[in-house]
Design an enzyme around this catalytic site. Structure first.
Site, short mmCIF file in Angstrom:
data_model
loop_
_atom_site.label_atom_id
_atom_site.label_comp_id
_atom_site.label_asym_id
_atom_site.label_seq_id
_atom_site.Cartn_x
_atom_site.Cartn_y
_atom_site.Cartn_z
N ASP A 26 44.15 41.86 45.55
CA ASP A 26 43.11 42.81 45.91
C ASP A 26 42.17 42.11 46.88
O ASP A 26 42.53 41.05 47.41
CB ASP A 26 42.41 43.33 44.64
CG ASP A 26 41.85 44.73 44.83
OD1 ASP A 26 41.37 45.03 45.95
OD2 ASP A 26 41.87 45.53 43.88
N HIS A 32 43.80 42.39 49.93
CA HIS A 32 43.41 43.59 50.66
C HIS A 32 42.36 43.28 51.72
O HIS A 32 41.65 44.17 52.18
CB HIS A 32 42.88 44.67 49.70
CG HIS A 32 43.93 45.25 48.80
ND1 HIS A 32 43.64 46.14 47.78
CD2 HIS A 32 45.27 45.08 48.78
CE1 HIS A 32 44.78 46.47 47.17
NE2 HIS A 32 45.76 45.83 47.75
#
Ligand SMILES: *[C@@H]1O[C@H](CO)[C@@H](O)[C@H](O)[C@H]1NC(C)=O
Ligand SMILES: *[C@@H]1O[C@H](CO)[C@@H](O)[C@H](O)[C@H]1NC(C)=O
Ligand SMILES: *[C@@H]1O[C@H](CO)[C@@H](O)[C@H](O)[C@H]1NC(C)=O
Ligand SMILES: *[C@@H]1O[C@H](CO)[C@@H](O)[C@H](O)[C@H]1NC(C)=O
Ligand SMILES: *[C@@H]1O[C@H](CO)[C@@H](O)[C@H](O)[C@H]1NC(C)=O
Ligand SMILES: *[C@@H]1O[C@H](CO)[C@@H](O)[C@H](O)[C@H]1NC(C)=O
Ligand SMILES: *[C@@H]1O[C@H](CO)[C@@H](O)[C@H](O)[C@H]1NC(C)=O
Ligand SMILES: *[C@@H]1O[C@H](CO)[C@@H](O)[C@H](O)[C@H]1NC(C)=O
Ligand SMILES: *[C@@H]1O[C@H](CO)[C@@H](O)[C@H](O)[C@H]1NC(C)=O
Ligand SMILES: *[C@@H]1O[C@H](CO)[C@@H](O)[C@H](O)[C@H]1NC(C)=O
Ligand SMILES: *[C@@H]1O[C@H](CO)[C@@H](O)[C@H](O)[C@H]1NC(C)=O
Length: 444
Positions: A254, A277
């Site tokens: 993430d 991410h």
């Protein structure tokens, strides 16, 4: 310097052994206690230098119980004894099985050359972890006060035992999973030289804090089965000012770093992120009636590999969206201003840049009907290079705004990002693109 200290410690240990003439050697005396490293924000600082932290004058060692016994009570005792000028020495392998509130600290160091493992007692933590309204987050422990240095000399470990939680999440997507390390209301402090593994949720939250330096960290989140790692943001900043995060290696799934509401004067430099991410502003504008600010952020000299995004700005639209069971929102207001991404190496990321004012809402019509109530302005992308993944080939980035009133003063300079086939097209929509030097802009 280092050598002399070890030698001195060894001499004292030998003298102590001679003086008491005990044949048994206490290995505890012989273990070299880590000394606080001298790490500074470099090459950039957040606009002011790190506050002076005086040397500590006493130590409190905690002998681990072993066998999975809960070390939290005796760790708390050590903090009470050594607060106001001491060093807590954590050189064993500790289990923390009960919530630990360490928000009363003042001028204390934590020398962690051992490990801290959070017992994966899901039932206990669901009932007893600290809870925060913001994004339904919870915490095993929280550290706050003033002037606290936590250092691990490259060997100290914080283990969140995430696998049990990721397995639990696979069958219960509402499972509230604790964050591995929360700084809550810490003013002046550092966290350096630690290895963090397997966070149930984010690795770190820096909240209500100021003048924090993070450096020389290694963060790793990997699932040992088919249940994916969930969340695992490297660092999230929230309601915090003057934070530097630098020189670290992050392997997660993430955000590598994420600037949440009211993050100001932040520097992120010298990170190597993989699988994430991106280094992300947001998400912001999640809560109606709330005003979110992210301002003066400098993201310098980082490498991003195998990620969905390298540079990312994500804000919710002006309408409520049910995104995930524990992540829904939209309709909040505020602004993102003066954000710079400079010197950014890209290796195999899906998007080199993603700006999105429609976060969490899949219905594009709704986003157009209800533009985001957050403005994004004074954004600089400078010196970015590398190759994207093939996912969106020939497109390498996407910058989609709600309206030109909500997105302005965007600049890009010396960007050489190519897709695997060699082209580089950018989706640009609803803002003035004249400041994007050399961009081949296409519509969605
Ligand atoms: C802590 O655990 C590690 C790995 O299991 C082991 O190598 C080390 O000796 C332990 N440390 C102590 C002080 O027991
Ligand atoms: C899922 O987790 C939540 C806590 O986060 C809990 O309240 C709920 O009972 C769990 N649901 C099931 C089906 O176990
Ligand atoms: C931050 O401070 C606010 C106000 O004191 C408090 O409600 C909140 O629990 C603190 N921590 C976080 C993570 O929001
Ligand atoms: C960039 O960061 C790397 C560490 O990832 C460091 O070795 C290098 O010196 C830095 N370069 C600049 C120009 O700051
Ligand atoms: C980097 O991320 C990719 C994609 O998530 C993953 O397959 C790979 O194992 C990671 N690399 C390392 C060194 O962990
Ligand atoms: C952020 O700061 C603004 C301005 O001080 C304030 O109005 C707002 O309530 C703050 N938001 C949060 C989430 O703390
Ligand atoms: C923009 O932010 C940078 C730090 O990231 C800071 O040095 C600069 O002064 C800020 N510019 C303005 C106009 O505030
Ligand atoms: C990126 O992913 C590939 C394939 O999973 C892996 O071989 C490579 O080591 C990763 N890069 C980094 C920097 O971890
Ligand atoms: C946007 O924010 C303004 C004030 O900041 C508020 O009056 C307005 O209702 C908000 N609009 C939406 C769609 O939330
Ligand atoms: C998207 O929202 C619009 C406006 O509310 C609605 O008419 C449309 O049916 C929605 N589309 C989908 C796929 O839900
Ligand atoms: C453009 O960026 C590259 C890195 O990709 C750097 O080596 C070069 O010096 C930059 N050029 C200018 C004119 O700043």
């Amino acid at each position: 310097m280092m050598f002399w200290k070890v030698t001195e410690a060894a001499c004292i240990a030998i003298l102590a052994t001679l003086a008491t003439a005990t044949p048994t050697i206490d290995t505890h005396i012989h273990r070299a206690v880590l000394s606080r490293p001298d790490i500074k924000p470099f090459p950039r600082n957040s606009g002011r230098s790190k506050p002076y932290s005086p040397p500590r004058t006493k130590t409190c060692s905690v002998i681990a119980l072993g066998g999975g016994g809960d070390d939290a009570p005796q760790i708390l005792d050590a903090f009470q004894d050594c607060n106001n000028g001491g060093t807590i020495v954590l050189d064993g392998n500790y289990t923390i099985a009960t919530a630990l509130d360490l928000t009363f600290l003042d001028s204390v160091d934590i020398a962690l050359s051992g490990s801290i493992v959070f017992k994966a007692d899901i039932g206990y933590w669901l009932a007893n972890a600290f809870r925060y309204d913001f994004q339904s987050s919870t915490a095993f422990w929280k550290i706050g006060g003033r002037d606290v240095n936590i250092y691990g000399g490259g060997v100290g470990v914080i283990d969140g035992q995430g696998q049990a939680w990721w397995d639990g999440f696979a069958s219960n997507s509402s499972l509230l999973r604790p964050i591995s390390l929360v700084l809550d209301g810490l003013h002046g402090g550092s966290v350096t030289g630690l290895r963090m593994v397997s966070p149930p949720n984010w690795f770190n939250l820096i909240a209500n804090s100021s003048d924090i330096l993070i450096s020389d960290m290694v963060l790793t989140a990997k699932s040992s089965n088919s249940n994916p790692v969930k969340n695992s943001d490297g660092w999230d900043t929230y309601r915090s000012d003057h934070v530097v995060i630098q020189n670290s290696v992050i392997d997660n799934t993430d955000d590598c770093v994420s600037f949440k509401p009211n993050s100001t004067n932040i520097v992120v430099q010298g990170l190597r992120c993989n699988g994430s991410h991106g280094i992300s502003v947001g998400s912001l504008g999640q809560y109606v009636d709330q005003y979110d600010i992210v301002e003066n952020v400098y993201i310098y000299n980082n490498t991003m590999s195998n990620a969905s995004d390298a540079a990312r700005i994500k804000v919710w639209p002006g309408v409520h969206s049910d995104f995930e069971p524990i992540l829904s929102g939209g309709g909040g207001s505020g602004y993102v201003k003066n954000i710079t991404y400079e010197r950014y190496e890209n290796i195999n990321n899906d998007w080199a840049i993603e700006v999105n004012q429609c976060y969490g809402q899949s219905n594009k019509t709704l986003c157009e009907l209800y533009p985001s109530n957050m403005t994004i302005s004074d954004i600089y992308f400078i010196d970015m290079w590398g190759t994207t993944s093939s996912k969106h080939d020939p497109k390498v980035g996407t910058l989609v705004c709600s309206s030109p009133e909500q997105c302005y003063n965007f600049h890009a300079k010396n960007i050489s990002i190519a897709s695997p086939k060699g082209k580089s097209q950018w989706i640009c929509s609803n803002f003035d693109t004249s400041g994007l030097e050399g961009f081949d802009c296409v519509s969605g």
